[in-house]
Design an enzyme around this catalytic site. Sequence first.
Site, mmCIF file in Angstrom:
data_model
loop_
_atom_site.group_PDB
_atom_site.id
_atom_site.type_symbol
_atom_site.label_atom_id
_atom_site.label_comp_id
_atom_site.label_asym_id
_atom_site.label_seq_id
_atom_site.Cartn_x
_atom_site.Cartn_y
_atom_site.Cartn_z
ATOM 1 N N CYS A 115 0.677 -1.167 0.107
ATOM 2 C CA CYS A 115 -0.055 0.012 -0.082
ATOM 3 C C CYS A 115 0.948 1.198 0.092
ATOM 4 O O CYS A 115 1.435 1.453 -0.900
ATOM 5 C CB CYS A 115 -1.097 0.060 1.203
ATOM 6 S SG CYS A 115 -0.138 -0.586 2.963
ATOM 7 N N SER A 116 0.963 1.845 1.167
ATOM 8 C CA SER A 116 1.622 3.058 1.170
ATOM 9 C C SER A 116 2.451 3.651 2.482
ATOM 10 O O SER A 116 2.411 4.579 2.850
ATOM 11 C CB SER A 116 0.813 4.351 0.715
ATOM 12 O OG SER A 116 -0.138 4.305 1.492
HETATM 13 FE FE FE Z 1 1.880 0.034 3.112
#
Ligand code: FE
Length: 224
Positions: A115-116
């Site tokens: 994800c981030s």
């Molecule tokens: Fe992540």
Amino acid sequence: MAANHQAHEHHRHDEPESDITLRVKALESILVSKGLVDPQALDMLIDTYEHRVGPHIGAKVVARAWSDPAYKRRLLEDGTAAVNELGFPPGPEGINLIVLENTPKVHNVVVCTLCSCYPWGTLGLPPVWYKSPAYRARAVGDPRGVLREFGTELDDDVEIRVWDSSAEVRYLVLPERPPGTERMTEEELAGLVTRDSMIGVAKAKSPKAGARKRPGNGRAEHRV
Ligand code: FE
């Protein structure tokens, strides 16, 4: 909070984020209307990560490490403790910050393939490209090509290590101190440390041409 800040970023037409933006807004209004989230607390968190926490914190950490070898050792041993030591607030509970040292032979790059995940405490909010599927996939599959697109050319004998962030572990790159910075103060050094250099897609900036020794000042320059 991971998805929440996306609602506050500028919409890019090449990156269709309107769906996630709408979902975040819908989620936020439901949570607030049910009394599960205090909108003021939410605003405070967003303000913290948009305005108060940012790469200037990581830059101070890096500049201290460049200037103080004992601090650098502590930073590489226990990133979380060493960042807290400089008076910066501890990151979210349970997140371990690991600092990766770049050397002439090893270049570290940080990604989150899932994800981030990002070292918020030291870098603030991640740039849009960090969250893009293209970066997340290609940083692992073709790190040298990705670095080239960021304008970072590494010699073939430099090993590139890619580090995948997670919910528990966040990485911060300690870039190499640029040559010609021996006389610079810690504050001046911090000005050379960019966000991208601490993600590992770039090197720290070189000191400006104007700050360099001018030719013809009578001093011999040593070159390695
Ligand atoms: Fe992540």
